[in-house]
Design a protein around this motif. Structure first.
Motif, short mmCIF file in Angstrom:
data_model
loop_
_atom_site.label_atom_id
_atom_site.label_comp_id
_atom_site.label_asym_id
_atom_site.label_seq_id
_atom_site.Cartn_x
_atom_site.Cartn_y
_atom_site.Cartn_z
N ALA A 95 -10.88 62.00 -31.16
CA ALA A 95 -11.79 61.79 -32.34
C ALA A 95 -11.26 61.54 -33.64
CB ALA A 95 -12.57 63.38 -32.36
N LEU A 96 -11.67 60.64 -34.25
CA LEU A 96 -11.24 60.04 -35.50
C LEU A 96 -12.37 60.40 -36.64
CD1 LEU A 96 -9.94 56.70 -34.23
CD2 LEU A 96 -8.66 58.88 -34.67
N PRO A 97 -11.64 60.65 -38.00
CA PRO A 97 -10.15 60.55 -38.33
C PRO A 97 -9.61 61.72 -37.50
CG PRO A 97 -11.47 61.32 -40.08
CD PRO A 97 -12.63 60.80 -39.10
N THR A 98 -8.21 61.75 -37.56
CA THR A 98 -7.45 62.73 -37.03
C THR A 98 -6.00 62.67 -38.10
OG1 THR A 98 -6.67 63.96 -35.11
CG2 THR A 98 -6.25 61.61 -35.24
N PRO A 99 -5.44 63.94 -38.18
CA PRO A 99 -4.13 63.93 -38.72
C PRO A 99 -2.98 63.02 -37.75
CG PRO A 99 -4.89 66.14 -38.84
CD PRO A 99 -5.83 65.29 -37.64
N ARG A 100 -2.30 62.19 -38.48
CA ARG A 100 -1.42 61.51 -37.88
C ARG A 100 -0.33 62.14 -36.98
NH1 ARG A 100 2.50 57.66 -41.56
NH2 ARG A 100 4.21 57.47 -39.72
N PRO A 101 0.00 63.23 -37.26
CA PRO A 101 1.00 64.19 -36.12
C PRO A 101 0.01 64.62 -34.98
CG PRO A 101 1.12 65.02 -38.42
CD PRO A 101 0.16 64.19 -38.60
N VAL A 102 -1.03 64.77 -35.16
CA VAL A 102 -1.89 65.10 -33.77
C VAL A 102 -2.28 63.90 -33.12
CG1 VAL A 102 -4.13 65.97 -33.07
CG2 VAL A 102 -3.21 66.89 -35.12
N LEU A 103 -2.31 62.76 -33.47
CA LEU A 103 -2.60 61.51 -32.82
C LEU A 103 -1.12 61.17 -32.06
CD1 LEU A 103 -4.00 58.82 -31.90
CD2 LEU A 103 -3.10 57.93 -34.00
N ALA A 104 -0.05 61.30 -32.92
CA ALA A 104 1.01 61.20 -32.32
C ALA A 104 1.56 61.78 -31.05
CB ALA A 104 2.25 61.33 -33.38
N ARG A 105 1.23 63.19 -31.17
CA ARG A 105 1.49 64.15 -30.03
C ARG A 105 0.79 63.62 -28.76
NH1 ARG A 105 4.52 69.01 -28.83
NH2 ARG A 105 4.43 68.93 -26.58
N VAL A 106 -0.54 63.29 -29.16
CA VAL A 106 -1.41 62.91 -27.97
C VAL A 106 -0.80 61.86 -27.28
CG1 VAL A 106 -3.68 61.93 -27.30
CG2 VAL A 106 -3.64 63.89 -28.77
N LEU A 107 -0.39 61.13 -28.12
CA LEU A 107 0.12 59.64 -27.62
C LEU A 107 1.35 59.77 -26.65
CD1 LEU A 107 -0.12 57.01 -30.41
CD2 LEU A 107 -1.34 57.05 -28.42
N TYR A 108 2.10 60.89 -27.31
CA TYR A 108 3.63 61.09 -26.59
C TYR A 108 3.03 62.01 -25.15
CZ TYR A 108 7.91 63.36 -25.66
OH TYR A 108 9.04 63.83 -25.13
N ASP A 109 2.44 62.91 -25.24
CA ASP A 109 2.23 63.55 -23.94
C ASP A 109 1.50 62.71 -23.04
OD1 ASP A 109 3.13 66.01 -25.08
OD2 ASP A 109 0.98 66.69 -25.84
N ARG A 110 0.79 62.09 -23.25
CA ARG A 110 0.01 60.92 -22.32
C ARG A 110 1.05 60.01 -21.93
NH1 ARG A 110 -6.31 60.67 -24.74
NH2 ARG A 110 -6.52 62.91 -24.56
N LEU A 111 1.83 59.56 -22.44
CA LEU A 111 3.00 58.68 -22.32
C LEU A 111 3.97 59.20 -21.24
CD1 LEU A 111 4.23 55.64 -23.00
CD2 LEU A 111 5.45 56.86 -24.78
N LEU A 112 3.94 60.62 -21.48
CA LEU A 112 5.23 61.20 -20.23
C LEU A 112 4.56 61.30 -19.04
CD1 LEU A 112 6.41 64.30 -22.38
CD2 LEU A 112 7.69 62.06 -22.12
N THR A 113 3.17 61.17 -19.05
CA THR A 113 2.48 60.97 -17.70
C THR A 113 2.51 59.40 -16.94
OG1 THR A 113 0.22 60.92 -18.33
CG2 THR A 113 1.23 63.00 -18.32
N ASP A 114 2.89 58.45 -17.70
CA ASP A 114 2.73 57.42 -17.36
C ASP A 114 4.04 56.74 -17.32
OD1 ASP A 114 2.49 54.47 -17.07
OD2 ASP A 114 0.44 54.60 -17.92
N ALA A 115 4.66 56.83 -15.89
CA ALA A 115 5.97 56.51 -15.68
C ALA A 115 6.19 54.93 -16.14
CB ALA A 115 6.63 56.57 -14.36
#
Length: 291
Positions: A141-161
């Motif tokens: 959901a946007l807008p969202t704090p930049r750190p929140v978006l970055a953490r979502v991207l990082y967590d989901r990236l860890l599940t995609d080898a």
């Protein structure tokens, strides 16, 4: 324990004797500013090797080493007579103030307070390496704090080898010594203390120009040494370079370490999620803070 400040009677002959049989043997040595000792004519291509030799000798010399450069600082010259450094009480007061400081209130990345709007999502999800993670944030959901978006991207990236491997291939260089800045002229500065926290008293870093900020930096050095066995190798004014003995593991450890690194290094041109991917894959940290 706080390292003992050096006296004017430091015996350079004893330090030179400790250097025998190491890459430091035979290099010119003399007194530096504020109670330090300087070793000159260091081969820039061997600066890490020279620092490692000096670091291994700290229990013998009592001097913590850091590589410096006189490219932009004419004061870094060998003196024929020792220059008075801080007294033991001054150094103890500095270290005690550092230990009670809150460095992550002092050092905080400006992006922590930014919001990401819908028209900015592609920019922030692409990072600086060109790998596009926009699809991983399609339901945020946007807008969202930049750190929140970055953490979502990082967590989901860890599940995609496959995607993680693609990002890692583009960012891992920043945690290797190949990425380090190398000045034309390199000197080894031996600080008159063996204590990690106290060593920041002598550091010249753009990101910590006031005494309060240097105390915060001193606490960062102590925290990183305790947590990651991160040892300061070089201080180039706007850059700090660390050798890291314990890599953070992917997930919460890497995320927390990446946040601290970005806070201290606002000019490190990677997104926090990119730094978090890089940190578990290398043993060298690079801090960049410039005007």
């Amino acid at each position: 324990m706080i390292g003992k400040a050096a006296s004017a009677s430091d015996d350079l002959d004893q330090i030179e004797a400790a250097f025998l049989g190491t890459p430091l043997a035979g290099l010119p040595i003399g007194y530096g500013p504020s109670g330090t000792v300087l070793v000159t004519d260091v081969d820039p291509d061997r600066l890490h090797e020279v620092w490692q030799a000096a670091e291994a000798l700290v229990p013998v010399t009592g001097h913590r080493p850091v590589m410096v450069s006189d490219d932009f600082d004419d004061a870094l010259t060998i003196r024929s007579e020792p220059e008075q450094g801080p007294s033991e009480s001054e150094l103890r007061a500095f270290a005690e103030a550092a230990a009670s400081s809150e460095p992550w209130l002092t050092f905080r990345h400006y992006g922590e307070d930014q919001q990401v709007d819908e028209d900015e999502i592609e920019f922030w999800a692409r990072g600086t390496t060109g790998v596009d993670l926009t699809d991983l944030a399609s339901d945020v959901a946007l807008p969202t704090p930049r750190p929140v978006l970055a953490r979502v991207l990082y967590d989901r990236l860890l599940t995609d080898a496959d995607l993680h491997a693609q990002v890692l291939g583009n960012v891992r260089l920043v945690t290797q010594t190949d990425y380090w800045y190398t000045p034309d002229s390199v000197l080894l500065m031996l600080l008159p203390t063996s204590d990690v926290r106290s060593s920041a008293y002598w550091l010249d870093f753009f990101g910590a120009l006031t005494e309060e900020d240097r105390q915060g930096l001193a606490e960062v050095l102590a925290q990183w040494r305790h947590r990651w066995d991160a040892r300061l190798v070089a201080s180039w004014g706007t850059m700090l370079q660390f050798q890291v003995g314990r890599r953070p593991t992917p997930g919460d450890e890497a995320w927390a370490a990446a946040g601290q690194l970005k806070a201290l290094a606002p000019n490190l041109e990677l997104s926090r999620w990119e730094v978090a991917v890089a940190l578990p894959a290398g043993d060298a940290w690079f801090v960049h803070n410039r005007p």
